[in-house]
Motif scaffolding. Structure first.
Motif, PDB file in Angstrom:
ATOM      1  N   PHE A 127      50.445  45.792  38.524  1.00 47.70           N
ATOM      2  CA  PHE A 127      50.061  45.165  37.255  1.00 47.70           C
ATOM      3  C   PHE A 127      50.702  43.786  37.124  1.00 47.70           C
ATOM      4  O   PHE A 127      51.349  43.475  36.126  1.00 47.70           O
ATOM      5  CB  PHE A 127      50.427  46.061  36.069  1.00 47.70           C
ATOM      6  CG  PHE A 127      51.805  46.655  36.149  1.00 47.70           C
ATOM      7  CD1 PHE A 127      52.922  45.930  35.744  1.00 47.70           C
ATOM      8  CD2 PHE A 127      51.990  47.941  36.618  1.00 47.70           C
ATOM      9  CE1 PHE A 127      54.198  46.474  35.819  1.00 47.70           C
ATOM     10  CE2 PHE A 127      53.254  48.501  36.686  1.00 47.70           C
ATOM     11  CZ  PHE A 127      54.368  47.754  36.294  1.00 47.70           C
ATOM     12  N   SER A 128      50.477  42.926  38.105  1.00 45.24           N
ATOM     13  CA  SER A 128      51.086  41.599  38.117  1.00 45.24           C
ATOM     14  C   SER A 128      50.681  40.771  36.905  1.00 45.24           C
ATOM     15  O   SER A 128      51.497  40.037  36.348  1.00 45.24           O
ATOM     16  CB  SER A 128      50.722  40.861  39.401  1.00 45.24           C
ATOM     17  OG  SER A 128      51.269  41.526  40.504  1.00 45.24           O
ATOM     18  N   ARG A 129      49.431  40.882  36.466  1.00 47.39           N
ATOM     19  CA  ARG A 129      48.973  40.113  35.303  1.00 47.39           C
ATOM     20  C   ARG A 129      49.779  40.505  34.059  1.00 47.39           C
ATOM     21  O   ARG A 129      50.226  39.646  33.306  1.00 47.39           O
ATOM     22  CB  ARG A 129      47.477  40.348  35.069  1.00 47.39           C
ATOM     23  CG  ARG A 129      46.930  39.575  33.883  1.00 47.39           C
ATOM     24  CD  ARG A 129      45.419  39.794  33.746  1.00 47.39           C
ATOM     25  NE  ARG A 129      44.855  38.961  32.717  1.00 47.39           N
ATOM     26  CZ  ARG A 129      44.382  39.415  31.564  1.00 47.39           C
ATOM     27  NH1 ARG A 129      44.388  40.720  31.301  1.00 47.39           N
ATOM     28  NH2 ARG A 129      43.881  38.577  30.675  1.00 47.39           N
ATOM     29  N   ASP A 130      49.974  41.802  33.856  1.00 48.28           N
ATOM     30  CA  ASP A 130      50.771  42.261  32.721  1.00 48.28           C
ATOM     31  C   ASP A 130      52.222  41.799  32.848  1.00 48.28           C
ATOM     32  O   ASP A 130      52.856  41.444  31.855  1.00 48.28           O
ATOM     33  CB  ASP A 130      50.729  43.786  32.611  1.00 48.28           C
ATOM     34  CG  ASP A 130      49.357  44.302  32.242  1.00 48.28           C
ATOM     35  OD1 ASP A 130      48.732  43.731  31.335  1.00 48.28           O
ATOM     36  OD2 ASP A 130      48.918  45.275  32.876  1.00 48.28           O
ATOM     37  N   LEU A 131      52.729  41.812  34.051  1.00 51.52           N
ATOM     38  CA  LEU A 131      54.107  41.399  34.298  1.00 51.52           C
ATOM     39  C   LEU A 131      54.300  39.922  33.942  1.00 51.52           C
ATOM     40  O   LEU A 131      55.258  39.553  33.271  1.00 51.52           O
ATOM     41  CB  LEU A 131      54.469  41.658  35.759  1.00 51.52           C
ATOM     42  CG  LEU A 131      55.866  41.301  36.221  1.00 51.52           C
ATOM     43  CD1 LEU A 131      56.916  42.011  35.392  1.00 51.52           C
ATOM     44  CD2 LEU A 131      56.017  41.659  37.690  1.00 51.52           C
ATOM     45  N   VAL A 132      53.369  39.073  34.372  1.00 51.19           N
ATOM     46  CA  VAL A 132      53.468  37.639  34.066  1.00 51.19           C
ATOM     47  C   VAL A 132      53.267  37.412  32.566  1.00 51.19           C
ATOM     48  O   VAL A 132      53.972  36.604  31.958  1.00 51.19           O
ATOM     49  CB  VAL A 132      52.479  36.821  34.915  1.00 51.19           C
ATOM     50  CG1 VAL A 132      52.526  35.352  34.535  1.00 51.19           C
ATOM     51  CG2 VAL A 132      52.784  36.989  36.403  1.00 51.19           C
ATOM     52  N   ALA A 133      52.348  38.139  31.945  1.00 51.79           N
ATOM     53  CA  ALA A 133      52.153  38.025  30.498  1.00 51.79           C
ATOM     54  C   ALA A 133      53.424  38.458  29.765  1.00 51.79           C
ATOM     55  O   ALA A 133      53.814  37.848  28.757  1.00 51.79           O
ATOM     56  CB  ALA A 133      50.958  38.854  30.048  1.00 51.79           C
ATOM     57  N   ALA A 134      54.098  39.485  30.272  1.00 50.30           N
ATOM     58  CA  ALA A 134      55.356  39.930  29.674  1.00 50.30           C
ATOM     59  C   ALA A 134      56.419  38.838  29.784  1.00 50.30           C
ATOM     60  O   ALA A 134      57.207  38.623  28.855  1.00 50.30           O
ATOM     61  CB  ALA A 134      55.838  41.215  30.346  1.00 50.30           C
TER      62      ALA A 134
END
Length: 125
Positions: A42-49
């Motif tokens: 979930f890289s997208r969620d990680l960067v958004a976090a």
């Protein structure tokens, strides 16, 4: 992770502790993400976090939880060292998943827009 409980990692902490975590995360996030891209689903969620945690309008409790999880993510030595192929980031994933559940709905669309742009350009911040 028996010695360190996820709940302890995700404690929001005092303002000074959050600032220290933020400095560490800013310094180490992008290099760690580049190493983890294939293993973190979930890289997208990680960067958004990351962008949510760095956003000064994010509530202090949410920032604290995310900074705790992101600080754990960027630490090279944790329960399962990140250098171990295939399993190195599994403990990080558990901590991040718990953080996402704890702050449900706090990551805004703007954070995802910034994440998408960052993943397209793979920044070296």
């Amino acid at each position: 992770m028996d010695n360190v409980k996820i709940g302890e990692i995700l404690l929001p902490g005092e303002q000074s502790e959050q600032e220290a975590r933020a400095r560490k995360v800013r310094r180490r996030f992008w290099p760690t993400l580049k190493r983890a891209m294939r293993q973190v689903p979930f890289s997208r969620d990680l960067v958004a976090a990351y962008y949510c945690a760095m956003d000064p309008t994010t509530p202090m409790r949410t920032r604290g939880i995310l900074l705790g999880a992101l600080a754990y993510f960027v630490m090279p030595i944790d329960f399962l060292p990140d250098m171990l192929a295939m399993v190195g980031f599994s403990d990080d994933i558990a901590v991040l998943t718990a953080a996402f559940a704890a702050i449900s709905g706090q990551i805004k669309e703007d954070h995802y827009v910034r994440a998408d742009a960052a993943l397209q350009s793979t920044p070296d911040e």
